[in-house]
Design a protein around this motif. Structure first.
Motif, short mmCIF file in Angstrom:
data_model
loop_
_atom_site.label_atom_id
_atom_site.label_comp_id
_atom_site.label_asym_id
_atom_site.label_seq_id
_atom_site.Cartn_x
_atom_site.Cartn_y
_atom_site.Cartn_z
N TYR A 218 50.45 -42.98 49.65
CA TYR A 218 51.31 -42.94 48.14
C TYR A 218 51.29 -44.48 47.81
CZ TYR A 218 53.14 -38.39 47.05
OH TYR A 218 53.42 -36.85 46.97
N ALA A 219 51.18 -45.28 48.67
CA ALA A 219 51.24 -46.58 48.37
C ALA A 219 49.95 -47.11 47.66
CB ALA A 219 51.47 -47.51 49.29
N PHE A 220 48.85 -46.34 47.86
CA PHE A 220 47.54 -46.81 47.53
C PHE A 220 47.14 -45.73 46.50
CE2 PHE A 220 47.59 -49.04 51.35
CZ PHE A 220 47.23 -50.48 50.96
N ALA A 221 47.87 -45.04 45.88
CA ALA A 221 47.62 -44.01 44.89
C ALA A 221 48.25 -44.49 43.52
CB ALA A 221 48.04 -42.60 45.31
N SER A 222 47.54 -43.81 42.28
CA SER A 222 48.05 -43.93 40.96
C SER A 222 48.68 -42.63 40.93
CB SER A 222 46.86 -44.18 40.19
OG SER A 222 46.06 -42.98 40.28
N ARG A 223 49.44 -42.56 39.69
CA ARG A 223 50.25 -41.32 39.52
C ARG A 223 49.28 -40.05 39.50
NH1 ARG A 223 55.68 -41.64 36.43
NH2 ARG A 223 56.25 -43.81 37.25
N ASP A 224 47.80 -40.13 39.09
CA ASP A 224 47.20 -38.95 38.92
C ASP A 224 46.41 -38.81 40.47
OD1 ASP A 224 45.58 -41.04 38.30
OD2 ASP A 224 45.29 -40.59 36.43
N GLY A 225 46.66 -39.77 41.51
CA GLY A 225 45.98 -39.72 42.64
C GLY A 225 44.93 -40.11 42.88
N ALA A 226 44.29 -41.21 41.97
CA ALA A 226 43.30 -42.00 42.39
C ALA A 226 43.65 -43.28 43.23
CB ALA A 226 42.48 -42.17 41.13
N PHE A 227 42.82 -43.74 43.85
CA PHE A 227 42.99 -44.89 44.71
C PHE A 227 43.20 -46.21 43.75
CE2 PHE A 227 41.47 -48.82 46.50
CZ PHE A 227 42.34 -49.12 47.70
N THR A 228 44.11 -46.88 44.26
CA THR A 228 44.46 -48.09 43.19
C THR A 228 45.46 -49.14 44.12
OG1 THR A 228 45.53 -48.80 41.36
CG2 THR A 228 46.61 -46.83 42.47
N LEU A 229 45.19 -50.41 43.39
CA LEU A 229 46.14 -51.47 44.32
C LEU A 229 47.04 -51.85 43.25
CD1 LEU A 229 43.34 -53.67 45.83
CD2 LEU A 229 45.12 -52.09 46.91
N SER A 230 47.30 -51.12 41.96
CA SER A 230 48.07 -51.75 41.11
C SER A 230 49.81 -51.66 41.68
CB SER A 230 48.02 -50.87 39.72
OG SER A 230 48.16 -49.33 39.91
N ASN A 231 49.88 -50.58 42.33
CA ASN A 231 51.30 -50.56 42.76
C ASN A 231 51.73 -52.00 43.34
OD1 ASN A 231 51.74 -47.81 42.07
ND2 ASN A 231 50.56 -47.29 44.08
N PHE A 232 50.73 -52.50 44.35
CA PHE A 232 51.10 -53.97 44.96
C PHE A 232 51.25 -55.12 43.77
CE2 PHE A 232 49.64 -51.13 48.05
CZ PHE A 232 50.43 -51.30 49.28
N SER A 233 50.31 -55.02 42.82
CA SER A 233 50.31 -56.25 41.95
C SER A 233 51.61 -55.88 40.90
CB SER A 233 49.07 -56.05 40.96
OG SER A 233 48.92 -54.60 40.41
#
Lengths: 277, 272
Positions: free
Chosen positions: B30-45
């Motif tokens: 979950y930490a590396f997922a966006s709301r629609d399930g794609a990979f993202t780092l935005s949660n950390f930024s």
């Protein structure tokens, strides 16, 4: 000099105990207060105790708490004991990493365990068509209780004389009979201790329950938490006072019995010494 | 026979895989997922805005742990020197409060610390100006110390009570002053208890959300509050919540790793 030191030790102990018991004293006193205020004393009443017995919601949450604590402690005790015996019989190379995983729920912050389980139950639930409720609450409690049982049974197993088991086997016991007749009695204190810790942890838990019980089931802690947002009814003070007194009585009875047993043992030793003379 | 007994552990190994390992894996996913399930780092930024929450949580938890250690260590040593019957009674007295619901005990501190609360009433009675404690970091620290002090006392006590008295006596006989005996013998030997006490206080303190909400008045948001908000609160965002949880878990793990490292070093020093 020594007297003075003893005195300062006593004084320090009393101060810490005062710190620990002050809020409990406040809670108990205000369960008898005739108004809803939690700081102004306005007279003695037993009304809150009477109203408590009619409050279906509070009693329901108490029932949920007791049910989940009893059930989870029972399941955890059985599973934990079997698992401890299993771990004990393994090679150290295999046991060490398993014990490490077993410790995760103990080391991790409650909120992480709670959040992780919440994610798991929600994703499994959308697959298998179930919602958060008593079942998920129970699974969560069993999961955080088992490690306590394992950790209190394992040391007893290490103290166990493996020759006893071999002797039983040589005398024709099946492995299960040897388990039941030799191992279980030897490790019983550890099992009982583990069960007690598990039960206590369940009763006292709020955070993990809060994340795994969903919105339809409430434990006592959850009920109290929802009340703290506005104002906690003195009925809750009354209930806690009753629970506190119950635990206190139980502990006093258990300890008195132990003290009596101690004295008895001492007397017997004395008698035996006299006989030997 | 030993071989067959091993299999008793199998059900729980499966159970652990599902209910212990999988939740942590899910948090990481979950930490590396966006709301629609794609990979993202935005949660950390996105976490950059909450840096103050991180530092506040760790600061308050460290202060509370230190206070618990300062208050708890002498108590554990006093207990360890009592008669065995007295020890039993004292340990019971330390554990008994835990049987009263901790939310309620924390709530009771509100009654004591409030501006019109019992403490200020008592102070007014003694003609001392009132203290403004509730809804400040001080109140949160009091709540943490109050709730977690037994977790510091019990592990230290259980180690100190097992210390071989003859070692202490030997040090005294060899001319060690009380301070030197404590610094070079008693304290190093009690270190395992101190370390487990520190962990048992620090971890719940850094992750609490109840104490800060009750005694901090919601002004002092801590990591626990932040995580709770993302899952069950108003700011529903489990991806961000997972990312915060993951970072918190890793920071705590690093912290504990260094603690244990430090502990091992001390152990060796004692042996040499």
């Amino acid at each position: 000099m020594i007297g003075k030191r003893k005195l300062s030790h006593r004084l320090y102990t009393y101060l810490i105990l005062l710190f620990l018991y002050a809020p409990i004293f406040v809670l108990i006193v205000f369960s008898f207060n005739s108004t809803k205020s939690r700081t102004v004393w306005s007279g003695f009443t037993l009304d809150w105790y009477r109203q408590l017995l009619q409050d279906k919601e509070i009693l329901r949450s108490l029932y949920n708490t007791l049910a989940v604590s009893f059930l989870s402690a029972a399941v955890a005790t059985v599973v934990g004991t079997f698992t401890a015996v299993g771990f004990f019989s393994m090679k150290k190379r295999i046991r060490a990493p398993l014990l490490y995983v077993n410790n995760i729920p103990l080391i991790n912050a409650d909120i992480i365990t709670g959040v992780g389980m919440c994610l798991l139950f929600v994703s499994l639930g959308s697959f298998l068509k179930f919602k958060l409720g008593f079942g998920t609450l129970l699974i969560a409690h069993i999961t955080f209780n088992i490690p306590y049982v394992i950790l209190s049974v394992l040391p007893k197993l290490y103290q166990l004389d493996e020759n006893l088991v071999d002797a039983a086997k040589d005398l024709g016991c099946t492995w299960f009979r040897a388990f039941r007749k030799v191992i279980i009695p030897e490790i019983l204190p550890g099992i009982i201790n583990g069960a007690m810790i598990a039960f206590t942890m369940s009763i006292d838990d709020f955070v993990i329950s809060y994340f795994t019980a969903g919105s339809r089931v409430m434990t006592l802690s959850m009920k109290i938490f929802s009340m703290t947002r506005k104002r906690v009814s003195p009925k809750i003070n009354a209930l806690s006072t009753l629970l506190f007194v119950a635990v206190l009585l139980m502990l006093i009875i258990v300890n008195l019995r132990e003290i009596k047993q101690d004295d008895k043992n001492k007397k017997q030793i004395k008698k035996m010494k006299e006989i030997i003379k | 026979m030993t071989n067959r007994r091993r299999f008793l552990a199998v059900p729980y190994i499966v159970w652990m895989a599902v209910f212990v390992i999988a939740p942590i894996v899910l948090i990481a996913v979950y930490a590396f997922a966006s709301r629609d399930g794609a990979f993202t780092l935005s949660n950390f930024s996105a976490m950059g805005t909450y840096l103050s929450v991180f530092s506040r949580s760790f600061l308050l938890a460290i202060i509370s742990t230190v206070v618990c250690l300062i208050l708890g260590y002498p108590l554990a040593v006093i207990f360890a020197h009592e008669t065995s019957r007295m020890q039993k009674i004292m340990i019971m007295l330390i554990m008994l409060p835990m049987w009263m619901n901790f939310l309620l005990r924390t709530y009771a501190w509100m009654s004591i610390l409030e501006s019109n609360g019992l403490l200020n009433r008592a102070l007014a009675f003694l003609h001392i100006p009132p203290l403004n404690i509730i809804n400040t970091p001080a109140a949160v620290i009091i709540g943490m110390v109050y709730n977690f002090l037994p977790f510091m006392v019990l592990p230290i006590y259980s180690v100190v009570v097992k210390i071989d008295r003859s070692l202490v006596e030997a040090a005294q006989d060899l001319g060690g002053s009380p301070a030197a005996v404590f610094r070079r013998v008693t304290f190093p030997l009690s270190l395992p208890g101190v370390l487990s006490g520190i962990t048992m206080v620090f971890v719940p303190a850094v992750s609490t959300f109840v104490i800060s909400q009750l005694l901090g008045g919601g002004k002092e948001m801590l990591l626990g509050d932040l995580i709770e908000m993302q899952f069950l609160g108003t700011a529903y965002n489990p991806q961000l919540g997972s990312a915060i949880s993951l970072v918190m878990m890793i920071v705590v793990m690093i912290f504990m790793y260094f603690m244990n490292k430090f502990g091992e070093g001390e152990d060796k020093a004692v042996l040499m």
